[in-house]
Design an enzyme around this catalytic site. Structure first.
Site, mmCIF file in Angstrom:
data_model
loop_
_atom_site.group_PDB
_atom_site.id
_atom_site.type_symbol
_atom_site.label_atom_id
_atom_site.label_comp_id
_atom_site.label_asym_id
_atom_site.label_seq_id
_atom_site.Cartn_x
_atom_site.Cartn_y
_atom_site.Cartn_z
ATOM 1 N N GLU A 146 0.850 -1.199 0.000
ATOM 2 C CA GLU A 146 0.000 0.000 0.000
ATOM 3 C C GLU A 146 0.885 1.247 0.000
ATOM 4 O OE1 GLU A 146 -2.365 0.481 3.593
ATOM 5 O OE2 GLU A 146 -3.857 1.674 2.523
ATOM 6 N N LYS A 166 -9.693 1.495 -2.474
ATOM 7 C CA LYS A 166 -9.947 1.040 -1.099
ATOM 8 C C LYS A 166 -11.406 1.316 -0.730
ATOM 9 C CE LYS A 166 -7.513 1.204 3.369
ATOM 10 N NZ LYS A 166 -6.298 1.751 4.011
ATOM 11 N N CYS A 205 -5.580 -3.267 2.526
ATOM 12 C CA CYS A 205 -5.325 -3.102 3.957
ATOM 13 C C CYS A 205 -6.588 -3.266 4.817
ATOM 14 C CB CYS A 205 -4.632 -1.758 4.180
ATOM 15 S SG CYS A 205 -3.689 -1.736 5.731
HETATM 16 N N1 LIG Z 1 -3.969 0.894 7.640
HETATM 17 C C1 LIG Z 1 -5.096 0.247 7.386
HETATM 18 O O1 LIG Z 1 -5.763 0.483 6.406
HETATM 19 C C2 LIG Z 1 -5.591 -0.832 8.282
HETATM 20 C C3 LIG Z 1 -4.955 -1.081 9.584
HETATM 21 O O2 LIG Z 1 -3.851 -0.637 9.893
HETATM 22 C C4 LIG Z 1 -5.721 -1.921 10.510
HETATM 23 O O3 LIG Z 1 -6.779 -2.423 10.102
HETATM 24 O O4 LIG Z 1 -5.322 -2.084 11.653
#
Ligand SMILES: NC(=O)CC(=O)C(=O)O
Length: 279
Positions: A47, A116, A157
């Site tokens: 990401e 996302k 993520c």
């Molecule tokens: N950074 C994210 O999008 C998600 C994350 O860090 C988490 O779900 O904990």
């Protein structure tokens, strides 16, 4: 069906990022070249591989797609004849910003992109607060990419926490889910391994979670530990915290075996519950 279509060699790339976008992209390019030399057919970046993870940076680093960074990925995919899941970059489209993954085919063509869907808005007082929705807009569409016999569903993520999204992909026939990611230092130790292995086990498919490497001096400290879990929920490989490239071999026979040995998908009580795609 050809045997080779059912196997896929994947290069998983973990890289730290700095404030210098060109340097970040160059680091990714170098690792993709190395992955090709090591026989990878598909590479996956993390990401925000060209930008810090921060509401203060998304607007400044954002690009349209296609644009500066993704043109480099496209050319590289063509030159190396490799599939690239280009992690994510901050994308601008009209007056909106998105956190977007792109997928590039061997002719340099854009095979798909995923924005996302679940924005990272959490508040753990005195420990971790993040509100992606202060700057980003959510995507609303699932994205499935076909590479050989692999049907690949994309998430980013925080999306990995949402079993419903993974289930929709599984119901559409996916056998591999890829999540370019960067969990932080509060939730990483607790949940990072748990969620990716759970999605693999729930849906009896491979999951690939690539992370930024850990840089204690950046505005967002990523947990690292990129990994691949197999359809049994077993960890195939987990990286450390620094920059790293690792290669895994995926095999659809493993997917078939797990699904036939433990046939939960034909045993689901859809008469009582279901996950329904609305659009
Ligand atoms: N950074 C994210 O999008 C998600 C994350 O860090 C988490 O779900 O904990």
């Amino acid at each position: 069906m050809s045997e080779s279509m059912r196997k896929l060699r994947v290069g998983c790339i973990q890289i730290t990022v700095s404030a210098n976008k060109a340097e970040n992209v160059a680091r990714a390019v170098e690792k993709i070249r190395e992955a090709k030399k090591r026989g990878a057919e598909l590479v996956v970046l993390p990401e925000c591989f060209n930008s810090f993870i921060s509401n203060d940076y998304y607007g400044k680093y954002a690009e349209p797609i296609p644009g500066e960074t993704t043109n480099i990925l496209s050319k590289l995919a063509k030159e190396l004849e490799i599939f690239i899941i280009g992690g994510t970059i901050p994308e601008n489209d009209g007056d909106k910003l998105f956190n977007t993954a792109t997928v590039w085919g061997k002719s340099g063509e854009l095979m798909g992109k995923f924005r996302k869907m679940h924005l990272f808005d959490i508040d753990i007082p005195n420990e971790m607060t993040f509100r992606e929705s202060d700057s980003l807009s959510p995507g609303n569409e699932l994205t499935i990419i076909n590479i050989k016999d692999f049907k690949i569903g994309l998430g980013i993520c925080y999306d990995v926490r949402f079993e419903e999204l993974a289930k929709l992909y599984r119901k559409q026939g996916c056998n591999l889910l890829v999540y370019p990611s960067a969990f932080g230092m509060k939730t990483g130790p607790l949940h990072w391994e748990l969620v990716g292995r759970s999605r693999a086990n729930d849906n009896q498919l491979y999951t690939v979670l690539t992370s930024q490497g850990r840089d204690l001096n950046g505005p967002y400290v990523a947990y690292g530990h990129s990994y691949v879990a197999d359809p049994w929920g077993k960890m195939l490989f987990m990286a450390g915290t620094d920059d790293e490239l690792f290669i895994v071999d995926l095999d659809l026979d493993v997917v078939d075996k797990v699904r036939s040995n433990i046939p939960i998908f034909i045993q689901r009580r859809a008469d009582i519950y279901d996950t329904v795609q609305k659009n």
